[in-house]
Design a protein around this motif. Structure first.
Motif: not given
Length: 181
Positions: A101-124
Motif C-alpha cells: 500500500s502506497p498509503k502505508l509505505h514508500s515506493w522503495e519499501d513497496i519494491a523491497v516488499n515485492m522482492c521479499c514476496a518473490e523470495r518467499v514464493h520461490e522457496v515455497i
C-alpha cells in the motif's frame, strides 16, 4: 486472507490426524487416502505459513531491487507478454495487501516488499516437491508429483506477478528519488 489460510490449515491437520486415527482402528483404504490427502494439504499450507513468516520480512535480509537477481531484465517483458500476466495478475489473491500500500509505505519499501514476496514464493515452489518423498511409503508417485507441480506452479505465478509489478514500482521509486540500501 491470513485467517482463511490459518483456519484451512488447522482444519486440514485435524482431518489428517482423524483420518490416520480411523485408519489405525479400521484399516480401510478410504481412511488412508483421506489421511494422505489432508496430510499433504496440511503440509503445503503450514509450509507456506512458516516460510512466509520466516522470509517475508525485509528484516531477514533486505534485498536491493535494483541489483542482482531482483533486477528485472529487459527480456522478461516478452515473457510476461507471452504469459499474459496483465490479464490475470489482478485476479490472484494477496496475503498481505497492506505490504504493498502506497498509503502505508514508500515506493522503495513497496519494491523491497515485492522482492521479499518473490523470495518467499520461490522457496515455497521448491519446497512444494518435498511430499514426493512420501511416495516411498504410500506409492502413488504420480499423485504426489502432480500435486507438487500444481503447488509449485501456483507459487511461481505469484513470483511472476511480483517481478511484473516491480518493474513499474521501481520506476516510480526512482522518479521519487529513492536510493536503495
Amino acid at each position: 486472507m491470513p485467517k482463511i489460510l490459518k483456519f484451512t490449515e488447522a482444519l486440514s491437520l485435524i482431518a489428517a490426524v482423524l483420518a490416520a486415527a480411523l485408519y489405525s482402528i479400521f484399516p480401510l483404504s478410504m481412511f488412508l487416502t483421506l489421511a494422505i490427502t489432508f496430510g499433504t494439504i496440511s503440509y503445503h499450507l503450514l509450509m507456506r505459513l512458516i516460510i512466509g513468516t520466516a522470509l517475508g520480512s525485509p528484516a531477514f535480509i533486505r534485498p536491493d531491487y535494483t541489483k542482482g537477481r531482483y533486477k528485472v531484465r529487459p527480456w522478461e517483458h516478452r515473457v510476461y507478454k507471452l504469459l499474459r500476466v496483465k490479464r490475470w495478475k489482478n485476479k490472484m489473491p494477496t496475503y498481505s495487501p497492506e505490504n504493498f500500500s502506497p498509503k502505508l509505505h514508500s515506493w522503495e519499501d513497496i519494491a523491497v516488499n515485492m522482492c521479499c514476496a518473490e523470495r518467499v514464493h520461490e522457496v515455497i515452489s521448491a519446497l512444494s516437491f518435498v511430499p514426493l518423498i512420501a511416495h516411498v511409503w504410500f506409492g502413488a508417485f504420480w499423485v504426489f508429483l502432480v500435486t507438487s507441480l500444481c503447488g509449485a506452479a501456483l507459487d511461481l505465478s505469484f513470483a511472476v506477478i511480483q517481478r511484473y509489478n516491480r518493474m513499474k514500482i521501481a520506476k516510480i521509486a526512482f522518479r521519487r528519488g529513492a536510493r536503495p540500501h
